[in-house]
Motif scaffolding. Structure first.
Motif, short mmCIF file in Angstrom:
data_model
loop_
_atom_site.label_atom_id
_atom_site.label_comp_id
_atom_site.label_asym_id
_atom_site.label_seq_id
_atom_site.Cartn_x
_atom_site.Cartn_y
_atom_site.Cartn_z
N ASP A 1 -98.12 -42.80 -48.66
CA ASP A 1 -98.40 -41.48 -49.23
C ASP A 1 -98.01 -41.47 -50.70
O ASP A 1 -98.84 -41.33 -51.58
N HIS A 2 -96.71 -41.57 -50.95
CA HIS A 2 -96.20 -41.79 -52.30
C HIS A 2 -95.25 -42.98 -52.23
O HIS A 2 -94.60 -43.22 -51.21
N PHE A 3 -95.16 -43.72 -53.33
CA PHE A 3 -94.30 -44.91 -53.33
C PHE A 3 -92.92 -44.50 -53.80
O PHE A 3 -92.65 -44.36 -54.99
N HIS A 4 -92.02 -44.28 -52.83
CA HIS A 4 -90.67 -43.80 -53.15
C HIS A 4 -89.61 -44.49 -52.29
O HIS A 4 -88.85 -43.83 -51.58
N PRO A 5 -89.53 -45.83 -52.37
CA PRO A 5 -88.49 -46.51 -51.60
C PRO A 5 -87.08 -46.11 -52.01
O PRO A 5 -86.12 -46.35 -51.26
N ALA A 6 -86.92 -45.48 -53.16
CA ALA A 6 -85.59 -45.08 -53.64
C ALA A 6 -84.92 -44.09 -52.71
O ALA A 6 -83.69 -43.98 -52.70
N ILE A 7 -85.68 -43.34 -51.89
CA ILE A 7 -85.04 -42.37 -51.01
C ILE A 7 -84.19 -43.06 -49.94
O ILE A 7 -83.37 -42.40 -49.28
N ALA A 8 -84.34 -44.37 -49.81
CA ALA A 8 -83.52 -45.11 -48.86
C ALA A 8 -82.03 -45.06 -49.22
O ALA A 8 -81.18 -45.30 -48.36
N VAL A 9 -81.71 -44.74 -50.48
CA VAL A 9 -80.29 -44.65 -50.87
C VAL A 9 -79.58 -43.51 -50.13
O VAL A 9 -78.34 -43.50 -50.07
N LEU A 10 -80.35 -42.57 -49.58
CA LEU A 10 -79.74 -41.47 -48.84
C LEU A 10 -79.46 -41.83 -47.39
O LEU A 10 -78.81 -41.06 -46.69
N ALA A 11 -79.95 -42.98 -46.94
CA ALA A 11 -79.79 -43.36 -45.54
C ALA A 11 -78.33 -43.45 -45.09
O ALA A 11 -77.99 -42.98 -43.99
N PRO A 12 -77.42 -44.05 -45.88
CA PRO A 12 -76.02 -44.08 -45.43
C PRO A 12 -75.43 -42.69 -45.24
O PRO A 12 -74.68 -42.46 -44.28
N LEU A 13 -75.76 -41.74 -46.13
CA LEU A 13 -75.28 -40.37 -45.96
C LEU A 13 -75.85 -39.75 -44.69
O LEU A 13 -75.14 -39.08 -43.94
N TYR A 14 -77.13 -40.00 -44.44
CA TYR A 14 -77.77 -39.42 -43.26
C TYR A 14 -77.18 -40.03 -41.99
O TYR A 14 -77.07 -39.34 -40.97
N ARG A 15 -76.82 -41.28 -42.04
CA ARG A 15 -76.22 -41.91 -40.85
C ARG A 15 -74.87 -41.28 -40.52
O ARG A 15 -74.51 -41.13 -39.34
N ILE A 16 -74.14 -40.88 -41.55
CA ILE A 16 -72.84 -40.23 -41.33
C ILE A 16 -73.04 -38.80 -40.85
O ILE A 16 -72.34 -38.34 -39.93
N TRP A 17 -73.97 -38.09 -41.47
CA TRP A 17 -74.19 -36.67 -41.15
C TRP A 17 -75.69 -36.43 -41.01
O TRP A 17 -76.34 -35.97 -41.94
N PRO A 18 -76.26 -36.76 -39.86
CA PRO A 18 -77.71 -36.60 -39.70
C PRO A 18 -78.13 -35.14 -39.63
O PRO A 18 -77.54 -34.34 -38.91
N GLY A 19 -79.12 -34.78 -40.40
CA GLY A 19 -79.63 -33.41 -40.39
C GLY A 19 -80.28 -33.07 -41.71
O GLY A 19 -80.06 -33.73 -42.73
N PRO A 20 -81.08 -32.02 -41.72
CA PRO A 20 -81.78 -31.63 -42.96
C PRO A 20 -80.84 -31.19 -44.07
O PRO A 20 -81.17 -31.33 -45.24
N LEU A 21 -79.67 -30.65 -43.71
CA LEU A 21 -78.74 -30.21 -44.75
C LEU A 21 -78.25 -31.37 -45.60
O LEU A 21 -77.89 -31.18 -46.77
N THR A 22 -78.22 -32.58 -45.03
CA THR A 22 -77.83 -33.75 -45.82
C THR A 22 -78.77 -33.94 -46.99
O THR A 22 -78.36 -34.17 -48.13
N LEU A 23 -80.07 -33.82 -46.72
CA LEU A 23 -81.06 -33.98 -47.79
C LEU A 23 -80.98 -32.84 -48.79
O LEU A 23 -81.06 -33.05 -50.01
#
Length: 527
Positions: free
Chosen positions: A90-112
């Motif tokens: 859709d769009h080329f944005h592999p940079a959003i993967a940097v948020l994965a560790p935060l999401y793993r600790i606190w999964p949910g939309p509020l993390t984003l």
């Protein structure tokens, strides 16, 4: 008490301790204090919006599904965008993967949402720091307000999460480095933009063009070539490779348009960039937070790539002031304001009078008056525009009131078990993405094609649960909450799911209906 001495010279007597002057706030912490305050502001807007069920599946749900996949060490396949749809198509944005560790600790939309608030807020640090350095501390406060309350940032804060949040602090750091003539630092800050979104390679190219003009030419040429090459590779090779339908998903937005041929489209591009009228209005409003003074700075040229593709797009969403499209421009405009004013920060004649003696006597110089008047004007424009954009929601009573509809939605959604497959209407999607597998109801897009509203051939629902909100309230920037299909068709599809596909009603409260797939019917039972 001092005693007199009978011989020798009198010792030096320490003066009586007087009142100490108040300690000044450390200059190095001033930008970070503003970042903390803006983070609190942005986070409050985003979190309240989500708690009031005003966030959407398109786009918060989409990005949560992608980051959730990254956190599970999977490719970013997003069911909301289509079956087996890799979001890198859709769009080329592999940079959003940097948020994965935060999401793993606190999964949910509020993390984003909180991560986005932090990214947008921290972009003020290089801007306020540069302003304090070249204009003074008071001016730095004004610059922080101009950026922090700008409509482009407010519009991004109040509409879900988007990858451009990662670009805003990078652009801020790069453009201030250019203003400080720190050429290599500017390139290093701008280089990661190519991993944030495919069009931002052109912004990197603009940084290179600025270097060719103002700095080391060889570094500038290399940077410009790298930026253009990165966008070309992403649009022509990488995005089509990841897209299940092939091609660039948004290519039609920059196609031949109404002119019938690419050559004619190019010829009419200058006129098309200003019509319809909303485009000209947006171009003015982009620079309005700086009281148009940013146009006097060559740094404003960095805004050209983003403004060009938006104004030439066939998608009307790109032309206006809603959504997140202007967020990446706000650091450029603010830096242009600083750059335009710093040339006035030179010694000059002062107005005679008592204030001209001693330190700080330049406060009444014509240059100082010009800087002060310019910043006051910029703040006034920002204040005038504030009520028209989403930060003003904090002053609305409805923002702080949780109504019966929200309570009803939470009770109905609680009946859906974790791990279930769900088809949900747009506003309900991000309430479920952290614990279920969600698609949009009714299904959209059709066959992974964006903006294809094929109402007559929607695929049959296959999710175990369907949850539908008949009374989705308006929420900025939409006047109604029934996107993508009109409420009449959504109601018809809900009834069809029960009549034709065997779903049975499990719960209904305040217009929110929950269906569950029943046992399969015998062949031919529904004609």
């Amino acid at each position: 008490m001092l005693r007199p001495r009978t011989s020798g010279s009198a010792p030096a007597v320490a003066p009586e301790p007087g009142p100490r002057p108040a300690a000044r706030f450390p200059a190095a912490l001033l930008p970070w204090a503003w970042a903390a305050g803006l983070f609190a502001l942005y986070a409050t807007v985003s979190v309240r919006r989500h708690l009031l069920i005003r966030t959407t599946g398109y786009d918060l749900g989409i990005f949560e599904q992608a980051v959730r996949a990254y956190a599970q060490l999977r490719p970013p396949v997003v069911p909301l965008r289509g079956e087996d749809f890799n979001l890198l198509g859709d769009h080329f944005h592999p940079a959003i993967a940097v948020l994965a560790p935060l999401y793993r600790i606190w999964p949910g939309p509020l993390t984003l949402l909180l991560a986005q608030a932090a990214l947008l807020a921290v972009a003020v640090v290089p801007l306020a720091g540069w302003a304090a350095e070249v204009l003074g501390r008071r001016a730095a406060h004004a610059v922080a307000l101009v950026y922090g309350l700008s409509w482009g940032i407010a519009s991004a804060v109040a509409f879900d999460f988007h990858e451009v949040a990662l670009a805003v602090p990078l652009v801020s750091a790069a453009v201030t480095a250019l203003g400080r003539r720190r050429w290599r630092a500017a390139v290093l800050w701008a280089a990661p933009l190519v991993l944030v979104k495919e069009d931002l390679g052109l912004t990197l190219a603009a940084v290179g063009a600025y270097l060719v003009w103002k700095g080391p030419r060889r570094l500038g040429l290399f940077t410009a070539a790298a930026g253009i090459a990165a966008s070309a590779v992403e649009i022509k090779l990488l995005l089509p490779a990841f897209n299940p339908a092939g091609g660039y998903a948004h290519g039609e937005n920059l196609g031949e348009g109404a002119h019938g041929s690419l050559l004619t489209t190019i010829a009419f591009a200058p006129l098309d960039a200003l019509r319809p009228d909303i485009k000209a209005m947006t171009l003015v409003l982009v620079f309005a937070p700086s009281a148009l003074l940013a146009l006097r700075s060559p740094l404003a040229l960095l805004a050209l790539p983003t403004l060009a593709w938006r104004m030439l797009s066939q998608n009307a969403f790109h032309w206006g002031t809603s959504f997140h499209y202007s967020a990446v421009l706000m650091p450029i405009v603010t830096a242009g304001l600083i750059d335009a004013l710093r040339h006035w920060r030179t010694p000059g004649p002062v107005t005679p009078g008592p204030a001209t003696a001693g330190p700080g006597s330049g406060a009444r110089s014509p240059a100082a008056r010009h800087i002060r008047a310019s910043l006051v004007t910029a703040l006034a424009v920002t204040a005038v525009m504030l009520p028209s954009f989403p930060l003003a929601q904090l002053a609305q009573r409805a923002t702080w009131r949780t109504g019966e509809h929200v309570a009803a939605a939470r009770q109905v959604l609680a009946r859906i078990p974790d791990g279930a497959t769900v088809a949900a209407t747009n506003r309900l999607v991000p309430q479920l993405t952290s614990r279920t597998e969600v698609v949009l109801f009714p299904s959209f897009p059709v066959h992974a094609r964006l903006y294809e509203y094929a109402r007559d051939r929607l695929p049959r629902p296959t999710a175990e649960w369907i949850v539908h909100d008949r009374h989705a309230p308006p929420a900025w920037p939409y006047h109604a909450g029934h996107w993508p299909y009109p409420p009449e068709q959504q109601t018809a599809e809900l009834e069809r799911a029960q009549r034709v596909y065997g779903y049975r009603k499990v719960a209904e409260r305040d217009g929110i209906t929950l269906l569950r797939m029943g046992p399969p019917r015998p062949p031919g039972a529904h004609g």
